[in-house]
Scaffold this motif. Structure first.
Motif, PDB file in Angstrom:
ATOM      1  N   GLY A 154       0.815  -1.221   0.000  1.00  0.00           N
ATOM      2  CA  GLY A 154       0.000   0.000   0.000  1.00  0.00           C
ATOM      3  C   GLY A 154       0.842   1.261   0.000  1.00  0.00           C
ATOM      4  O   GLY A 154       0.313   2.360  -0.085  1.00  0.00           O
ATOM      5  N   LYS A 155       2.191   1.123   0.041  1.00  0.00           N
ATOM      6  CA  LYS A 155       3.024   2.330   0.179  1.00  0.00           C
ATOM      7  C   LYS A 155       3.022   3.200  -1.072  1.00  0.00           C
ATOM      8  O   LYS A 155       3.294   4.395  -0.989  1.00  0.00           O
ATOM      9  CB  LYS A 155       4.453   1.967   0.577  1.00  0.00           C
ATOM     10  N   LEU A 156       2.714   2.602  -2.216  1.00  0.00           N
ATOM     11  CA  LEU A 156       2.684   3.393  -3.453  1.00  0.00           C
ATOM     12  C   LEU A 156       1.366   4.156  -3.583  1.00  0.00           C
ATOM     13  O   LEU A 156       1.346   5.358  -3.801  1.00  0.00           O
ATOM     14  CB  LEU A 156       2.883   2.465  -4.661  1.00  0.00           C
ATOM     15  N   SER A 157       0.277   3.447  -3.435  1.00  0.00           N
ATOM     16  CA  SER A 157      -1.041   4.063  -3.648  1.00  0.00           C
ATOM     17  C   SER A 157      -1.549   4.768  -2.400  1.00  0.00           C
ATOM     18  O   SER A 157      -2.539   5.482  -2.456  1.00  0.00           O
ATOM     19  CB  SER A 157      -2.035   2.992  -4.077  1.00  0.00           C
ATOM     20  N   LYS A 158      -0.867   4.598  -1.274  1.00  0.00           N
ATOM     21  CA  LYS A 158      -1.245   5.218  -0.001  1.00  0.00           C
ATOM     22  C   LYS A 158      -2.660   4.837   0.422  1.00  0.00           C
ATOM     23  O   LYS A 158      -3.396   5.625   0.989  1.00  0.00           O
ATOM     24  CB  LYS A 158      -1.141   6.755  -0.054  1.00  0.00           C
ATOM     25  N   LYS A 159      -3.051   3.646   0.061  1.00  0.00           N
ATOM     26  CA  LYS A 159      -4.383   3.204   0.453  1.00  0.00           C
ATOM     27  C   LYS A 159      -4.353   2.718   1.890  1.00  0.00           C
ATOM     28  O   LYS A 159      -3.367   2.131   2.330  1.00  0.00           O
ATOM     29  CB  LYS A 159      -4.848   2.075  -0.458  1.00  0.00           C
ATOM     30  N   ASP A 160      -5.449   2.961   2.580  1.00  0.00           N
ATOM     31  CA  ASP A 160      -5.581   2.431   3.928  1.00  0.00           C
ATOM     32  C   ASP A 160      -6.073   0.998   3.795  1.00  0.00           C
ATOM     33  O   ASP A 160      -7.204   0.757   3.379  1.00  0.00           O
ATOM     34  CB  ASP A 160      -6.572   3.270   4.735  1.00  0.00           C
ATOM     35  N   LEU A 161      -5.189   0.081   4.103  1.00  0.00           N
ATOM     36  CA  LEU A 161      -5.534  -1.317   3.872  1.00  0.00           C
ATOM     37  C   LEU A 161      -5.724  -2.058   5.186  1.00  0.00           C
ATOM     38  O   LEU A 161      -5.576  -3.270   5.264  1.00  0.00           O
ATOM     39  CB  LEU A 161      -4.440  -1.973   3.027  1.00  0.00           C
TER      40      LEU A 161
END
Ligand SMILES: [Zn+2]
Length: 492
Positions: A154-161
Motif C-alpha cells: 500500500g506504500k505506493l497508492s497510499k491506500k488504507d488497507l
C-alpha cells in the motif's frame, strides 16, 4: 538541467538522475494485445515518449523496457471463443500496436518483452516467493501471494488497507479497485486453456508477476523509473513492488510515474457511452496522425485531458502554423546579418521551452514560448527585419522543439493510407468519413488536372467554373494557395 519529475512513491517532485550514473533504466507497462489500442492507452504511451525524448534532449541516455502482455484472462477467453491458439489470436493485435506506435511517432523502447517468452523466469520468481514463505499453493494447484508477508503493502497508492481480510483471495487479473486481496501468481490449468508445464505445476502466470520478472530480467533488481497509466497504480504496481521487494530485499523502483486518465467530451470514455475511440477510429474520421499526437501530449501527464474534436481541430491548426512557418523560414530570401531582437527572442524561447519540460514535463507551458517566437519572427520577416543568422537560430529552436513534439515534419499521408487499407480489409469501410474517402481516392494527378482546369477557366474569365472547382476541392479537404509562383495545393 536535470529533469524534475513527480514521484508517486514519495509524493514529491524529484530530480530524475540515473542511479548508475550512466542511463535511466525505465520500465513502462505495455499493451495487452487483445484488441486495438484506444486513445486513453495511447495518451499514456505518448507521455512516456515525451519523458524519453525529454531525457534525451537533456543529454541523458535511456534504457527503456516495455512488456507485451500476450496471455491473460481476456486473451484466453477470446481465443477460445474463436477456437484458435492464443498466439494466433494476439499476433494481428500486436502488429497493429506496432503500426499504431509508428503512426503516432512513438519511439520504440530499447527492449520489448513478451510475457509468453519469459515464463521460466516468472516460475523461478514464484519459487523464490514460496521459499520466502510469501507464496502458497491452493488445492486446485494455483499459487497466491500472501499479502500479510509484505507489511509495506500500500506504500505506493497510499491506500488504507487496515481492513484486509487475511487469506481472502482473488484470481482474476483485474479486480475491485479498493479491496486488497492475496493475488494470483500462477493459475492452475483449466481444461481447454493455454498452459505451460513447469516445476510449480501446469498453468499460466498471473498478470502482475509478468512485469516483476521481465523488469528485473532486463533492468536489474533495482532501477530508476517505472511508468504506466494511473489505473495501474493499484493493485498492479503495488503487487509488483510486493513480489519484487519480498524476493530481493531491495527497493524495486526509485521513481514511479503515473499518467492520468483522459475524458472524452467531459465523460469517462466507454463503449456504452458511445464516446470510445481507438486511434484507428480517429484516422478514419479524417484526423491527421500528427494532430492526434499533439492533442494527446499537449496537456501535461498529471492533468486530466478532456479530449474533444475541437481540441483535435486546434491541434491541426497549430501544426499548420508550425509547418507553414517552417516552410517560410526555409524558402525566405534573406540578407546576411542578424536582428538582435530575434536573437534574444530565440534565446528566451529556447530557455522557456527547456525549463517547462524540465518542470515535470509541462508540455503545455513548453508550447507557448515556441508560438511566441513564431509570431515575433513572422512580424520581423514581414517588415524586412529578419536575416540569415536569425534563420539559423530560429531553425535550431524549432528543431529542439521537434525532438520532443515531433510534428513539424509532415509524415501524415502514410498512416492515413495505412488506416484506409486496414479498414477496407477489416470490413470497416462504413467507418471512413466520406470527405476522407473522396480526398484519398483523388490521385495527385487528378488534383493537378482539376487545378489546371481552374487556371484555364480563370483565364477565360469563366469564374463560375473556377469557383466550383475550388469549392469542390475545399469540400474534400484540399486547400489551394495562389501565389506569385503559381498555384500550390495540399491535403488538409
Ligand atoms: Zn505492468
Amino acid at each position: 538541467m536535470p529533469l524534475r519529475l513527480f514521484n508517486t512513491l514519495t509524493g514529491q517532485s524529484e530530480d530524475l538522475v540515473p542511479m548508475d550514473g550512466k542511463a535511466i533504466r525505465m520500465y513502462a507497462c505495455g499493451p495487452t494485445v487483445y484488441d486495438y489500442g484506444h486513445i486513453g492507452n495511447f495518451r499514456t504511451f505518448l507521455q512516456i515518449d515525451v519523458l524519453r525524448r525529454t531525457l534525451q534532449l537533456l543529454g541523458v541516455p535511456v534504457h527503456h523496457v516495455m512488456n507485451i502482455t500476450d496471455v491473460d484472462d481476456k486473451i484466453i477467453r477470446n481465443a477460445a471463443a474463436q477456437g484458435i491458439p492464443i498466439g494466433e489470436y494476439t499476433a494481428p493485435f500486436e502488429r497493429a500496436f506496432f503500426e499504431d506506435l509508428d503512426t503516432l511517432k512513438i519511439q520504440r523502447p530499447e527492449q520489448f518483452a513478451r510475457a509468453t517468452e519469459h515464463i521460466a523466469h516468472m516460475v523461478e520468481l514464484i519459487q523464490e516467493l514460496a521459499n520466502a514463505g510469501a507464496a502458497y499453493q491452493t488445492e486446485d494447484g494455483s499459487w497466491y501471494f500472501r499479502l500479510a508477508a509484505f507489511p509495506e503493502y500500500g506504500k505506493l497508492s497510499k491506500k488504507d488497507l487496515s481492513g484486509i481480510e487475511d487469506g481472502a483471495r482473488v484470481d482474476v487479473d483485474e479486480y475491485e479497485k479498493d479491496s486488497a486481496r492475496d493475488f494470483a501468481l500462477w493459475k492452475a490449468a483449466k481444461p481447454g486453456e493455454t498452459s505451460w508445464d513447469t516445476p510449480i505445476g501446469r498453468g499460466r502466470p498471473g498478470w502482475h508477476i509478468e512485469c516483476s520478472a521481465m523488469a528485473m530480467e532486463y533492468l536489474g533488481e533495482s532501477f530508476d523509473l517505472h511508468g504506466g497509466g494511473e489505473d495501474l497504480m493499484f493493485p498492479h504496481h503495488e503487487n509488483e513492488i510486493a513480489q519484487s521487494e519480498t524476493v530481493t530485499h531491495k527497493q524495486f523502483v526509485r521513481h514511479w510515474m503515473h499518467v492520468r486518465f483522459l475524458l472524452v467530451d467531459g465523460r469517462k470514455m466507454s463503449k456504452s457511452e458511445g464516446n470510445f475511440f481507438t486511434l484507428r477510429d480517429l484516422l478514419l474520421k479524417g484526423y491527421k496522425a500528427s494532430a492526434i499526437r499533439l492533442a494527446l501530449i499537449s496537456v501535461p501527464y498529471r492533468h486530466q485531458l478532456n479530449f474533444t474534436f475541437d481540441g483535435l481541430t486546434e491541434a491541426t491548426n497549430a501544426i499548420d502554423r508550425l509547418r507553414t512557418f517552417h516552410q517560410r523560414l526555409i524558402q525566405a530570401n534573406l540578407a546576411p546579418g542578424s536582428n538582435p531582437a530575434i536573437q534574444a527572442a530565440s534565446e528566451i524561447a529556447q530557455a522557456g521551452y527547456l525549463a517547462a519540460l524540465s518542470d515535470d514535463l509541462n508540455t503545455a507551458s513548453a508550447r507557448a514560448p515556441i508560438f511566441d517566437l513564431i509570431r515575433a519572427a513572422n512580424t520581423a520577416i514581414d517588415q524586412g527585419q529578419f536575416f540569415a543568422n536569425d534563420r539559423e537560430v530560429v531553425l535550431s529552436v524549432l528543431s529542439s522543439f521537434d525532438r520532443v513534439f515531433d510534428v513539424i515534419e509532415d509524415g501524415d499521408a502514410e498512416p492515413t493510407r495505412r488506416a484506409l487499407g486496414w479498414a477496407k480489409q477489416a470490413g470497416r469501410e462504413t467507418d471512413i468519413a466520406p470527405e476522407l474517402l473522396a480526398r484519398e481516392s483523388l490521385t495527385d494527378e487528378a488534383i493537378d488536372a482539376l487545378i489546371a482546369e481552374r487556371t484555364q477557366a480563370k483565364r477565360q474569365r469563366n469564374f463560375a467554373r473556377a469557383d466550383e472547382i475550388r469549392k469542390h476541392l475545399a469540400d474534400i479537404g484540399i486547400v489551394i494557395e495562389d501565389s506569385k509562383d503559381g498555384v500550390r495545393w495540399k491535403r488538409k
